[in-house]
Design a protein around this motif. Structure first.
Motif, PDB file in Angstrom:
ATOM      1  N   ARG A 209       0.815  -1.223   0.000  1.00 23.86           N
ATOM      2  CA  ARG A 209       0.000   0.000   0.000  1.00 23.86           C
ATOM      3  C   ARG A 209       0.843   1.266   0.000  1.00 23.86           C
ATOM      4  O   ARG A 209       0.345   2.341  -0.353  1.00 23.86           O
ATOM      5  N   SER A 210       2.099   1.164   0.384  1.00 24.12           N
ATOM      6  CA  SER A 210       2.953   2.357   0.394  1.00 24.12           C
ATOM      7  C   SER A 210       3.216   2.859  -1.029  1.00 24.12           C
ATOM      8  O   SER A 210       3.621   4.005  -1.228  1.00 24.12           O
ATOM      9  N   MET A 211       2.965   2.008  -2.006  1.00 23.50           N
ATOM     10  CA  MET A 211       3.198   2.393  -3.399  1.00 23.50           C
ATOM     11  C   MET A 211       1.984   3.096  -4.002  1.00 23.50           C
ATOM     12  O   MET A 211       2.072   3.652  -5.091  1.00 23.50           O
ATOM     13  N   ALA A 244       7.122   2.895  -5.442  1.00 21.07           N
ATOM     14  CA  ALA A 244       6.486   2.593  -6.725  1.00 21.07           C
ATOM     15  C   ALA A 244       7.484   2.717  -7.878  1.00 21.07           C
ATOM     16  O   ALA A 244       7.504   1.882  -8.802  1.00 21.07           O
ATOM     17  N   ILE A 245       8.313   3.739  -7.819  1.00 22.86           N
ATOM     18  CA  ILE A 245       9.345   3.925  -8.855  1.00 22.86           C
ATOM     19  C   ILE A 245      10.328   2.749  -8.824  1.00 22.86           C
ATOM     20  O   ILE A 245      10.744   2.229  -9.866  1.00 22.86           O
ATOM     21  N   GLN A 246      10.667   2.317  -7.615  1.00 20.38           N
ATOM     22  CA  GLN A 246      11.567   1.171  -7.453  1.00 20.38           C
ATOM     23  C   GLN A 246      10.933  -0.111  -8.011  1.00 20.38           C
ATOM     24  O   GLN A 246      11.595  -0.905  -8.676  1.00 20.38           O
ATOM     25  N   PHE A 247       9.657  -0.287  -7.745  1.00 22.23           N
ATOM     26  CA  PHE A 247       8.940  -1.474  -8.192  1.00 22.23           C
ATOM     27  C   PHE A 247       8.953  -1.598  -9.723  1.00 22.23           C
ATOM     28  O   PHE A 247       9.277  -2.653 -10.278  1.00 22.23           O
ATOM     29  N   VAL A 248       8.617  -0.513 -10.386  1.00 23.35           N
ATOM     30  CA  VAL A 248       8.625  -0.532 -11.859  1.00 23.35           C
ATOM     31  C   VAL A 248      10.037  -0.799 -12.378  1.00 23.35           C
ATOM     32  O   VAL A 248      10.247  -1.586 -13.307  1.00 23.35           O
ATOM     33  N   GLY A 249      11.009  -0.156 -11.764  1.00 25.33           N
ATOM     34  CA  GLY A 249      12.399  -0.383 -12.169  1.00 25.33           C
ATOM     35  C   GLY A 249      12.846  -1.819 -11.944  1.00 25.33           C
ATOM     36  O   GLY A 249      13.582  -2.386 -12.757  1.00 25.33           O
ATOM     37  N   ALA A 298      15.122   8.956 -13.667  1.00 30.58           N
ATOM     38  CA  ALA A 298      15.657   7.940 -12.758  1.00 30.58           C
ATOM     39  C   ALA A 298      15.771   6.589 -13.455  1.00 30.58           C
ATOM     40  O   ALA A 298      16.779   5.879 -13.317  1.00 30.58           O
ATOM     41  N   TRP A 299      14.767   6.204 -14.214  1.00 30.18           N
ATOM     42  CA  TRP A 299      14.817   4.920 -14.935  1.00 30.18           C
ATOM     43  C   TRP A 299      15.871   4.957 -16.045  1.00 30.18           C
ATOM     44  O   TRP A 299      16.617   3.990 -16.224  1.00 30.18           O
ATOM     45  N   ASP A 300      15.921   6.085 -16.764  1.00 31.75           N
ATOM     46  CA  ASP A 300      16.920   6.196 -17.828  1.00 31.75           C
ATOM     47  C   ASP A 300      18.335   6.079 -17.266  1.00 31.75           C
ATOM     48  O   ASP A 300      19.208   5.435 -17.863  1.00 31.75           O
TER      49      ASP A 300
END
Length: 378
Positions: A209-211, A244-249, A298-300
């Motif tokens: 849920r934190s995402m 969430a950003i970490q999860f997608v990455g 960040a992803w790039d």
């Protein structure tokens, strides 16, 4: 009376006139002569036998046979011919192998961007090795360069065996072998591209849920994009949330390890609706466009040199600024842009070309325009 005269006896001596040395020389001479005779006989025997055999068959049996020397020559010739045939066969086999190898597609640089058409691949056509191979060969024969495989959709389902902790509730009941798909597609000369929906995810939002975007005023509830779940409301991942950003990455990292060196991220945006009931947590005063630009950067940076990232947006987001982005895609720092067209809607070619030109003027380096099935470079 006179005495009778007796004849004198002649004494004979049986003495040899040969000395001991002469006897030895004589014996050696006889031995050498015998050896010479035997040697000549040994050397002449094959020819004598050959002549005798040939005479027997030609005169007595009225048959004609080649001499042994001719037979030997024939055998030698046969041996040489067999060896030549074997060498010729090996050379032909080697040439066939070289031809087969040369007919295979050249190895594809996984991260390189190449001019060519796109095709979306149905997961139902990727059930096993044989069907994956057949699908890849069909696409290659049609001139397809990029094969887009949707491995995470906007319903939150992941269609490969992900081991990312936050994806524990997202893996679909039926999955494909992502590593095998990437490997075979590359062998057939295709560029495999993994399709991943980023923030539109109603499943992982509940796993961690934190995402997720929270319901303002009550941290026990997640914000939904409709009045409630019964009305079709769904939760979203929060573009401001580091988790969430970490999860997608992490999903991109996992797919890279499976062999996908190009990934197309869609739904890199905020929900369409805006409400005071949405809580994004600490934003630091950064607007929506600023946050999405930071996420993309960040992803790039994380995958620089390893994964070529594409970002897909609908054509409507490229012709005007929407609340979902807060800016045009190219203004968010998108370098590799995929513009998706609405299914079944005719597009004005001139206006579409103008949109592509504007995205490039704003910084996009590569632009692909595609409908639900195919796509082309501009």
């Amino acid at each position: 009376m006179p005495k009778r005269r007796r004849n004198k006896k002649v004494k004979r001596y049986h003495r040899s006139f040969y000395s001991r040395g002469m006897k030895i020389k004589k014996a050696l001479g006889i031995l050498v002569l015998a050896v010479v005779v035997l040697g000549v006989a040994w050397l002449a025997a094959p020819y004598v036998l050959d002549w005798a055999t040939h005479t027997w068959y030609t005169v007595v049996r009225d048959r004609d046979l080649p001499s042994s020397s001719e037979a030997a020559s024939s055998e030698a010739s046969s041996a040489v011919s067999s060896e030549a045939a074997s060498s010729s066969s090996q050379a032909a086999s080697s040439a066939a192998s070289s031809e087969a190898a040369s007919s295979r597609p050249e190895p594809v640089d996984g991260t390189a961007i190449r001019d060519g058409s796109w095709a979306t691949v149905s997961l139902s056509a990727l059930g096993d090795e044989a069907s994956i191979r057949a699908t890849a060969q069909t696409l290659a024969s049609q001139g397809v360069t990029y094969a887009l495989v949707p491995l995470k959709d906007t319903n939150g389902y992941i269609y490969y065996a992900s081991a990312v902790p936050a994806a524990s509730g997202s893996v679909a009941a039926s999955v494909v072998d992502s590593a095998l798909i990437a490997s075979i597609f590359k062998e057939e000369g295709l560029v495999p591209v993994a399709g991943v929906a980023a923030f539109q995810d109603p499943v992982a939002s509940y796993t961690d849920r934190s995402m997720a975007i929270q319901y303002s005023g009550d941290g026990n509830y997640l914000w939904l994009d409709a009045a409630n779940a019964a009305a079709g409301g769904k939760a979203w991942l929060n573009p401001y949330a580091a988790s969430a950003i970490q999860f997608v990455g992490d999903l991109v990292e996992e797919l890279y390890n499976c062999g996908f060196e190009q990934v197309c991220l869609s739904a890199v945006q905020f929900p369409q609706s805006t409400s005071s009931k949405q809580s994004y947590g600490e934003t630091g005063g950064v607007g929506r466009d600023g946050q999405l630009a930071a996420d993309i950067a960040a992803w790039d940076a994380r995958f620089a040199g390893r994964v070529t990232l594409w970002y897909e947006y609908p054509v409507s987001s490229c012709t005007g600024v929407s609340s979902t982005l807060g800016a045009l895609p190219a203004q968010l720092g998108v370098k590799n842009l995929v513009i998706s067209l609405p299914a079944g809607e005719a597009q004005d070619p001139a206006q579409l070309a103008q949109t592509v030109a504007q995205m490039k003027e704003l910084g996009a380096q590569y632009v692909v325009v595609r409908d639900s099935e195919t796509g082309s470079f501009y």
